[in-house]
Enzyme design. Structure first.
Site, PDB file in Angstrom:
ATOM      1  N   GLY A 126       3.106  14.622   2.825  1.00  0.00           N
ATOM      2  CA  GLY A 126       1.726  14.346   2.391  1.00  0.00           C
ATOM      3  C   GLY A 126       1.045  15.626   1.936  1.00  0.00           C
ATOM      4  O   GLY A 126      -0.153  15.796   2.051  1.00  0.00           O
TER       5      GLY A 126
ATOM      6  N   GLY B 195      -2.160  15.695  -0.548  1.00  0.00           N
ATOM      7  CA  GLY B 195      -3.415  15.048  -0.195  1.00  0.00           C
ATOM      8  C   GLY B 195      -4.519  16.059   0.075  1.00  0.00           C
ATOM      9  O   GLY B 195      -4.338  17.273  -0.108  1.00  0.00           O
ATOM     10  N   GLN B 196      -5.674  15.559   0.524  1.00  0.00           N
ATOM     11  CA  GLN B 196      -6.831  16.442   0.726  1.00  0.00           C
ATOM     12  C   GLN B 196      -6.496  17.579   1.704  1.00  0.00           C
ATOM     13  O   GLN B 196      -6.773  18.742   1.417  1.00  0.00           O
ATOM     14  CB  GLN B 196      -8.034  15.638   1.261  1.00  0.00           C
ATOM     15  CG  GLN B 196      -9.297  16.482   1.352  1.00  0.00           C
ATOM     16  CD  GLN B 196     -10.380  15.855   2.241  1.00  0.00           C
ATOM     17  OE1 GLN B 196     -10.195  14.799   2.834  1.00  0.00           O
ATOM     18  NE2 GLN B 196     -11.503  16.537   2.336  1.00  0.00           N
TER      19      GLN B 196
ATOM     20  N   ASP C  74       5.926  14.869  -0.740  1.00  0.00           N
ATOM     21  CA  ASP C  74       4.938  13.800  -0.919  1.00  0.00           C
ATOM     22  C   ASP C  74       5.570  12.699  -1.756  1.00  0.00           C
ATOM     23  O   ASP C  74       6.509  12.965  -2.517  1.00  0.00           O
ATOM     24  CB  ASP C  74       3.675  14.344  -1.634  1.00  0.00           C
ATOM     25  CG  ASP C  74       2.429  13.507  -1.362  1.00  0.00           C
ATOM     26  OD1 ASP C  74       2.418  12.323  -1.748  1.00  0.00           O
ATOM     27  OD2 ASP C  74       1.477  14.042  -0.768  1.00  0.00           O
TER      28      ASP C  74
ATOM     29  N   ASP D 273       9.489   9.664   0.456  1.00  0.00           N
ATOM     30  CA  ASP D 273       8.765   8.485   0.947  1.00  0.00           C
ATOM     31  C   ASP D 273       8.925   8.455   2.465  1.00  0.00           C
ATOM     32  O   ASP D 273      10.040   8.300   2.980  1.00  0.00           O
ATOM     33  CB  ASP D 273       9.360   7.216   0.312  1.00  0.00           C
ATOM     34  CG  ASP D 273       8.582   5.975   0.699  1.00  0.00           C
ATOM     35  OD1 ASP D 273       7.755   6.041   1.631  1.00  0.00           O
ATOM     36  OD2 ASP D 273       8.813   4.929   0.065  1.00  0.00           O
ATOM     37  N   ILE D 274       7.810   8.576   3.186  1.00  0.00           N
ATOM     38  CA  ILE D 274       7.871   8.668   4.650  1.00  0.00           C
ATOM     39  C   ILE D 274       8.382   7.378   5.287  1.00  0.00           C
ATOM     40  O   ILE D 274       8.799   7.378   6.451  1.00  0.00           O
ATOM     41  CB  ILE D 274       6.491   9.065   5.229  1.00  0.00           C
ATOM     42  CG1 ILE D 274       6.633   9.598   6.643  1.00  0.00           C
ATOM     43  CG2 ILE D 274       5.508   7.904   5.172  1.00  0.00           C
ATOM     44  CD1 ILE D 274       5.406  10.271   7.185  1.00  0.00           C
TER      45      ILE D 274
ATOM     46  N   TYR E  90      -6.738   1.217   9.704  1.00  0.00           N
ATOM     47  CA  TYR E  90      -6.488   2.661   9.790  1.00  0.00           C
ATOM     48  C   TYR E  90      -6.571   3.121  11.248  1.00  0.00           C
ATOM     49  O   TYR E  90      -5.689   3.836  11.748  1.00  0.00           O
ATOM     50  CB  TYR E  90      -7.526   3.375   8.932  1.00  0.00           C
ATOM     51  CG  TYR E  90      -7.504   4.881   8.966  1.00  0.00           C
ATOM     52  CD1 TYR E  90      -6.411   5.602   8.504  1.00  0.00           C
ATOM     53  CD2 TYR E  90      -8.606   5.600   9.431  1.00  0.00           C
ATOM     54  CE1 TYR E  90      -6.416   6.994   8.509  1.00  0.00           C
ATOM     55  CE2 TYR E  90      -8.622   6.985   9.434  1.00  0.00           C
ATOM     56  CZ  TYR E  90      -7.520   7.682   8.974  1.00  0.00           C
ATOM     57  OH  TYR E  90      -7.536   9.051   8.978  1.00  0.00           O
TER      58      TYR E  90
ATOM     59  N   LYS F  28      -3.819   4.718  13.891  1.00  0.00           N
ATOM     60  CA  LYS F  28      -4.009   6.017  14.563  1.00  0.00           C
ATOM     61  C   LYS F  28      -3.768   5.893  16.073  1.00  0.00           C
ATOM     62  O   LYS F  28      -3.122   6.752  16.679  1.00  0.00           O
ATOM     63  CB  LYS F  28      -5.410   6.562  14.269  1.00  0.00           C
ATOM     64  CG  LYS F  28      -5.572   7.054  12.838  1.00  0.00           C
ATOM     65  CD  LYS F  28      -4.602   8.181  12.542  1.00  0.00           C
ATOM     66  CE  LYS F  28      -4.546   8.612  11.116  1.00  0.00           C
ATOM     67  NZ  LYS F  28      -3.421   9.485  10.804  1.00  0.00           N
TER      68      LYS F  28
ATOM     69  N   ILE G 232     -13.300  15.491   7.174  1.00  0.00           N
ATOM     70  CA  ILE G 232     -13.017  16.859   6.724  1.00  0.00           C
ATOM     71  C   ILE G 232     -13.709  17.118   5.379  1.00  0.00           C
ATOM     72  O   ILE G 232     -13.534  16.369   4.420  1.00  0.00           O
ATOM     73  CB  ILE G 232     -11.491  17.089   6.581  1.00  0.00           C
ATOM     74  CG1 ILE G 232     -10.774  16.771   7.905  1.00  0.00           C
ATOM     75  CG2 ILE G 232     -11.217  18.519   6.133  1.00  0.00           C
ATOM     76  CD1 ILE G 232     -11.205  17.603   9.104  1.00  0.00           C
TER      77      ILE G 232
END
Ligand code: NAD
Length: 320
Positions: free
Chosen positions: A8, A11-12, A34, A53-54, A142, A146, A172
């Site tokens: 990833g 990503g941000q 990623d 791909d995770i 989501y 988590k 963040i």
């Protein structure tokens, strides 16, 4: 940590964590991976980049063997607002993804960092000074991913000795990569719109307090916890970390110190507002402070100065 895989990476958070890790641990020792490789990203020239791909466990294991990886930073996720539209995808990436990483970590002896979130809380959670150990009944897919990730990570640590550690990130705030569809995205958008248009329409209501953190503190936390002395860790997955508890008007007021004509109005997104209302206003991060000396360095004033400077530079460079 000697050889690191960041999943990833584009990503941000991954797009800033990867260069920070390369700076500290050597460019060739940090693999950026990623599903979506962005061609214009500078990582392409300054270290290894792999498409991954995770949800494919064999592909993760192959990369870990190829680069002799000892530590995985799993930053792949489908964030809260997108996850409400695509729950199956959120589960697949969030839960199957972490499960695959934990299995690879167990078999190939890696340490694993997978961030959790304020989204891991929900109905029944005390919203002010949210304790480290408390009720976790999230109301979003989501959040469900988590909490499941936290449970799986603790299980793999206790059952198989996998060195899994993590933090619960607040929203963040950053200026390199735009956020990927979360409920706290407004706190990034407001800075860009202030510079580009002098105006922002906020999708959360006035008085919506949420925990926020500036990216440099988030990067330090991620690296610091992976270097923490394990004998001091009572908790593992995942530590509350906090820096600023903000509502939209506080950001607007701070921005007006630099852009006096800045204006803000509100057009509430009911889905995002409902999510935000179920998340903590401020987390109690005393366990992180006690067990691995966590301490944030940035506040609203210093972050706002830095954000506006960086975004003005992007504008001058024609990047926004
Ligand atoms: P992001 O959406 O910006 O980036 C996620 C990255 O994962 C993207 O580059 C995407 O291409 C990649 N990805 C998606 N599916 C994938 C797959 N199948 N295989 C490999 N990669 C895949 O997310 P972010 O904001 O950088 O978040 C990173 C981590 O931090 C996530 O675990 C997230 O839940 C957590 N977090 C973020 C915030 C925040 O405010 N940004 C807050 C709390 C927690």
């Amino acid at each position: 940590m000697k050889n690191i895989l960041v999943i990833g990476s584009f990503g941000q958070i991954g797009s800033e964590l990867t260069p920070e890790l390369r700076k500290r641990y050597g460019h060739s020792n940090v693999v950026a991976a990623d599903l979506c490789i962005k061609k214009d990203n500078p990582f392409l020239s300054d270290g290894p980049v792999e498409k991954l791909d995770i949800t494919d466990p064999q592909a993760i294991a192959d990369l870990v063997k190829k680069y002799k990886i000892d530590t995985i930073f799993n930053m792949a996720a489908i964030l809260s607002a997108v996850g409400e539209k695509k729950p199956q995808l959120a589960w697949n990436v969030g839960v199957n993804g972490i499960f695959n990483c934990l299995e690879v970590a167990r078999e190939l002896n890696c340490a694993l960092f997978t961030p959790s979130s304020i989204a891991a809380f929900g109905e029944g959670t005390p919203l002010n000074h949210t304790p480290q150990d408390t009720i976790q009944r999230p109301g979003t897919m989501y959040g469900v991913t988590k909490v499941t990730g936290e449970l799986l990570s603790d299980y793999y640590h206790k059952r198989f000795g996998v060195d899994s550690r993590s933090v619960r990130f607040p929203g963040i705030i950053s200026n390199v990569t735009m956020p990927g569809g979360g409920t706290t995205d407004y706190a990034v958008e407001i800075y860009y719109e202030a510079i580009k248009k002098g105006h922002y329409t906020c999708f959360l209501s006035r008085r919506t307090f949420l925990d926020m953190m500036y990216m440099p503190d988030a990067l330090n936390a991620s690296i610091q916890i992976m270097n923490a002395d394990p004998s001091r860790l009572v908790h593992r997955n995942a530590f509350n970390i906090a820096s600023m508890s903000l509502e939209p008007e506080m950001l607007a007021t701070e921005i007006r110190k630099h852009i006096p004509d800045f204006t803000m109005d509100y057009a509430i997104d009911e889905v995002k507002q409902g999510i935000a209302d179920s998340w903590p206003n401020s987390m109690d991060d005393s366990c992180a402070r006690k067990e691995w000396d966590w301490k944030p360095e940035w506040n609203l004033t210093s972050m706002t100065e830095d954000m506006l400077k960086a975004i003005r530079q992007k504008q001058a460079d024609g990047l926004i």
